[in-house]
Write a protein that holds these residues in place. Structure first.
Motif, short mmCIF file in Angstrom:
data_model
loop_
_atom_site.label_atom_id
_atom_site.label_comp_id
_atom_site.label_asym_id
_atom_site.label_seq_id
_atom_site.Cartn_x
_atom_site.Cartn_y
_atom_site.Cartn_z
N LEU A 106 -12.02 5.12 -2.09
CA LEU A 106 -11.12 6.19 -1.64
C LEU A 106 -9.89 5.61 -0.95
O LEU A 106 -8.76 6.01 -1.23
CB LEU A 106 -11.87 7.15 -0.69
N LYS A 107 -10.11 4.65 -0.06
CA LYS A 107 -8.98 4.00 0.63
C LYS A 107 -8.03 3.38 -0.39
O LYS A 107 -6.81 3.55 -0.30
CB LYS A 107 -9.47 2.92 1.58
N LYS A 160 -0.53 6.21 -2.88
CA LYS A 160 0.03 7.53 -2.55
C LYS A 160 0.79 7.47 -1.23
O LYS A 160 1.86 8.07 -1.09
CB LYS A 160 -1.10 8.57 -2.46
N LEU A 161 0.23 6.76 -0.26
CA LEU A 161 0.90 6.61 1.03
C LEU A 161 2.17 5.78 0.89
O LEU A 161 3.19 6.09 1.52
CB LEU A 161 -0.05 5.98 2.04
N TYR A 206 -6.41 13.25 1.92
CA TYR A 206 -7.34 12.16 2.24
C TYR A 206 -8.48 12.66 3.12
O TYR A 206 -9.65 12.35 2.89
CB TYR A 206 -6.58 11.02 2.93
N VAL A 217 -0.40 14.10 2.15
CA VAL A 217 -1.29 13.02 1.70
C VAL A 217 -2.43 12.86 2.70
O VAL A 217 -3.59 12.70 2.32
CB VAL A 217 -0.52 11.70 1.50
N TYR A 218 -2.12 12.92 3.98
CA TYR A 218 -3.13 12.84 5.04
C TYR A 218 -4.18 13.93 4.85
O TYR A 218 -5.38 13.67 4.92
CB TYR A 218 -2.45 12.97 6.42
N SER A 233 -7.53 4.16 -3.43
CA SER A 233 -6.83 5.17 -4.22
C SER A 233 -5.70 5.84 -3.43
O SER A 233 -4.75 6.35 -4.03
CB SER A 233 -7.81 6.22 -4.74
N TYR A 234 -5.80 5.84 -2.11
CA TYR A 234 -4.77 6.50 -1.31
C TYR A 234 -3.65 5.58 -0.87
O TYR A 234 -2.56 6.06 -0.53
CB TYR A 234 -5.40 7.21 -0.09
N ASP A 266 -10.94 14.60 1.04
CA ASP A 266 -11.78 13.70 0.25
C ASP A 266 -12.77 12.94 1.13
O ASP A 266 -13.90 12.69 0.74
CB ASP A 266 -10.92 12.73 -0.56
#
Length: 155
Positions: free
Chosen positions: A112-113, A119-120, A63, A59-60, A115-116, A66
Motif C-alpha cells: 500500500l505504501k 500518487k503523493l 490512503y 490522497v491522504y 502504491s501511494y 485503504d
C-alpha cells in the motif's frame, strides 16, 4: 502539543475503543475523533502550501481509507489469536496460520505504501512525501508497540 503526545493520546484512545465504546454509535464517534486527531498531527507537521494542500488531502484521505482495510484485517487476526490463546496451548498448525496472516498483513501494508508514493509525488515535493511517510510510520510504530505490549506470547 508535541507530535509524540498527540500520537500517544490517539493510540491510547484507539486501544481503549473496545472497552470504552459499548455501542456502535460510541465506537463511531471515537473512531472519528481518532481520525481527526491524526489529521491534526499530520497537518501540523507537513507545512503544506495552499496548492500542495489541495492535492495532498484527497490522497491522504484515500490512503487512510485503504489503511482501514489493513487495520481491520490486523484486528481480525488479533481476535483470532485471542480466541486460540484463550482455549489453551496454541497448536503448531494454528500458530503457523496466524504468523502467515501477520506476515501477509505486513506485506499488504508495504504494498500500500509503495502504491501511494507515486500518487503523493504528483502533488507534493519528494521531501514532503518522505516527511509524510515518516509521520505515518511513527504513528503506526507507536500503535504497534502498544498492541505488542498487550498481546501475550504464544504458549
Amino acid at each position: 502539543m508535541k507530535l509524540a503526545q498527540v500520537v500517544l493520546f490517539a493510540v491510547a484512545t484507539l486501544l481503549a475503543l473496545p472497552a470504552a465504546a459499548q455501542t456502535a454509535s460510541d465506537r463511531q464517534i471515537l473512531a472519528e475523533k481518532i481520525k481527526a486527531d491524526k489529521k491534526v498531527v499530520v497537518a501540523a507537521n507537513m507545512q503544506l502550501t495552499e496548492d500542495e494542500a489541495k492535492g495532498f488531502w484527497p490522497v491522504y484521505e484515500a490512503y487512510q481509507k485503504d489503511l482501514q482495510g489493513i487495520n481491520k484485517r490486523l484486528l481480525g487476526t488479533i481476535k483470532r489469536y485471542a480466541d486460540v490463546y484463550n482455549k489453551g496451548p496454541v497448536s503448531d498448525e494454528a500458530a503457523k496460520k496466524l504468523i502467515n496472516e501477520a506476515i501477509a498483513i505486513e506485506d499488504a501494508e508495504v504494498k500500500l505504501k509503495r502504491s501511494y508514493v507515486p500518487k503523493l509525488e504528483k502533488v507534493i515535493p519528494g521531501m514532503k512525501v518522505a516527511r509524510y511517510m515518516q509521520i505515518e510510520n511513527k504513528i503506526r510504530a507507536v500503535a504497534k508497540y502498544e498492541l505488542a505490549a498487550q498481546i501475550p506470547l504464544v504458549q
